[in-house]
Design a protein around this motif. Structure first.
Motif, short mmCIF file in Angstrom:
data_model
loop_
_atom_site.label_atom_id
_atom_site.label_comp_id
_atom_site.label_asym_id
_atom_site.label_seq_id
_atom_site.Cartn_x
_atom_site.Cartn_y
_atom_site.Cartn_z
N LYS A 177 29.10 39.99 22.92
CA LYS A 177 29.79 38.76 23.02
C LYS A 177 31.43 39.13 22.53
O LYS A 177 32.21 38.40 23.38
CB LYS A 177 29.32 37.80 21.76
N ASP A 178 31.51 40.03 21.66
CA ASP A 178 32.87 40.20 21.19
C ASP A 178 33.96 40.99 22.44
O ASP A 178 34.94 40.78 22.50
CB ASP A 178 33.21 41.20 19.90
N ARG A 179 33.19 41.76 23.37
CA ARG A 179 33.75 42.67 24.31
C ARG A 179 33.43 42.08 25.54
O ARG A 179 34.38 42.53 26.54
CB ARG A 179 33.48 44.15 24.11
N PHE A 180 32.49 41.53 25.81
CA PHE A 180 31.97 41.12 27.22
C PHE A 180 32.13 39.98 27.53
O PHE A 180 31.83 39.04 26.79
CB PHE A 180 30.63 41.65 27.49
N ALA A 181 32.37 39.40 28.92
CA ALA A 181 32.22 37.94 29.28
C ALA A 181 31.81 37.85 30.44
O ALA A 181 32.21 38.29 31.47
CB ALA A 181 33.77 37.23 29.04
N ILE A 182 30.87 36.94 30.61
CA ILE A 182 30.34 36.71 31.98
C ILE A 182 30.83 35.36 32.43
O ILE A 182 30.98 34.43 31.59
CB ILE A 182 28.49 36.62 31.68
N SER A 183 30.85 35.24 33.59
CA SER A 183 31.31 34.01 34.20
C SER A 183 31.07 34.08 35.92
O SER A 183 30.26 35.06 36.21
CB SER A 183 32.91 34.18 34.51
N LYS A 184 31.20 33.02 36.42
CA LYS A 184 30.44 32.91 37.85
C LYS A 184 31.39 31.87 38.51
O LYS A 184 32.17 31.20 38.12
CB LYS A 184 29.16 32.31 37.71
N ASP A 185 31.35 32.20 40.11
CA ASP A 185 32.21 31.27 40.88
C ASP A 185 31.08 30.64 41.66
O ASP A 185 30.56 31.35 42.80
CB ASP A 185 33.36 32.12 41.61
N ASP A 186 30.75 29.39 41.67
CA ASP A 186 29.73 28.74 42.28
C ASP A 186 30.08 28.86 43.79
O ASP A 186 29.04 28.85 44.65
CB ASP A 186 29.41 27.32 41.68
N VAL A 187 31.42 28.57 44.01
CA VAL A 187 31.86 28.26 45.38
C VAL A 187 31.63 29.64 46.11
O VAL A 187 31.18 29.57 47.37
CB VAL A 187 33.39 27.79 45.53
N GLY A 188 32.37 30.72 45.53
CA GLY A 188 32.06 31.98 45.99
C GLY A 188 30.78 32.73 46.09
O GLY A 188 30.47 33.94 46.59
N ASN A 189 29.88 32.13 45.22
CA ASN A 189 28.38 32.73 44.94
C ASN A 189 28.66 34.18 44.52
O ASN A 189 27.87 34.99 44.82
CB ASN A 189 27.71 32.65 46.56
N THR A 190 29.56 34.07 43.28
CA THR A 190 29.67 35.45 42.88
C THR A 190 29.70 35.31 41.20
O THR A 190 30.02 34.32 40.91
CB THR A 190 31.04 35.86 43.27
#
Length: 122
Positions: A65-78
């Motif tokens: 959690k300190d070094r990595f970050a997950i995210s997403k773009d629902d529009v770009g499906n990525t």
């Protein structure tokens, strides 16, 4: 046909950052739990992070959690994984996965990408 295609891996040095991407087709990421796993040489697959359909974030441990970050773009499906302060221990093949159940186990994910390799040198 469902496809998950990872990119963004490469060879970097200790302390560098990388941002991995997972472009998804054949399903909508907004309807799935999306996860990132990695597998280091000679080791089992390790869950790193997951993002739920509603954007809830899950990380496997404070160190992640300190070094990595997950995210997403629902529009770009990525789906993305931002990785900072990389060390040689982060050398592995990184996989994106999609599922509709839990977030922690490999068995929770039905669809997998082929992976992208990250090599961190000291």
């Amino acid at each position: 046909q469902v496809q998950l295609v990872e990119s963004g891996g490469g060879a970097v040095q200790t302390g560098d950052s990388l941002k991995l991407s997972c472009v998804v087709s054949g399903l909508m990421v907004k309807n799935y739990v999306m996860g990132w796993f990695r597998q280091a040489p000679g080791k089992g697959r390790e869950m790193l992070a997951a993002i739920t359909e509603r954007g809830g974030l899950n990380y496997n441990g404070d160190a992640t959690k300190d070094r990595f970050a997950i995210s997403k773009d629902d529009v770009g499906n990525t789906v993305f994984l931002q990785m900072n302060s990389l060390t040689p221990e982060d050398t592995a093949k990184y996989y994106c996965a999609a599922g509709t159940g839990g977030v922690w186990a490999e068995r929770d994910y039905r669809y997998w990408g082929q992976g992208t390799s990250v090599t961190v040198s000291s």
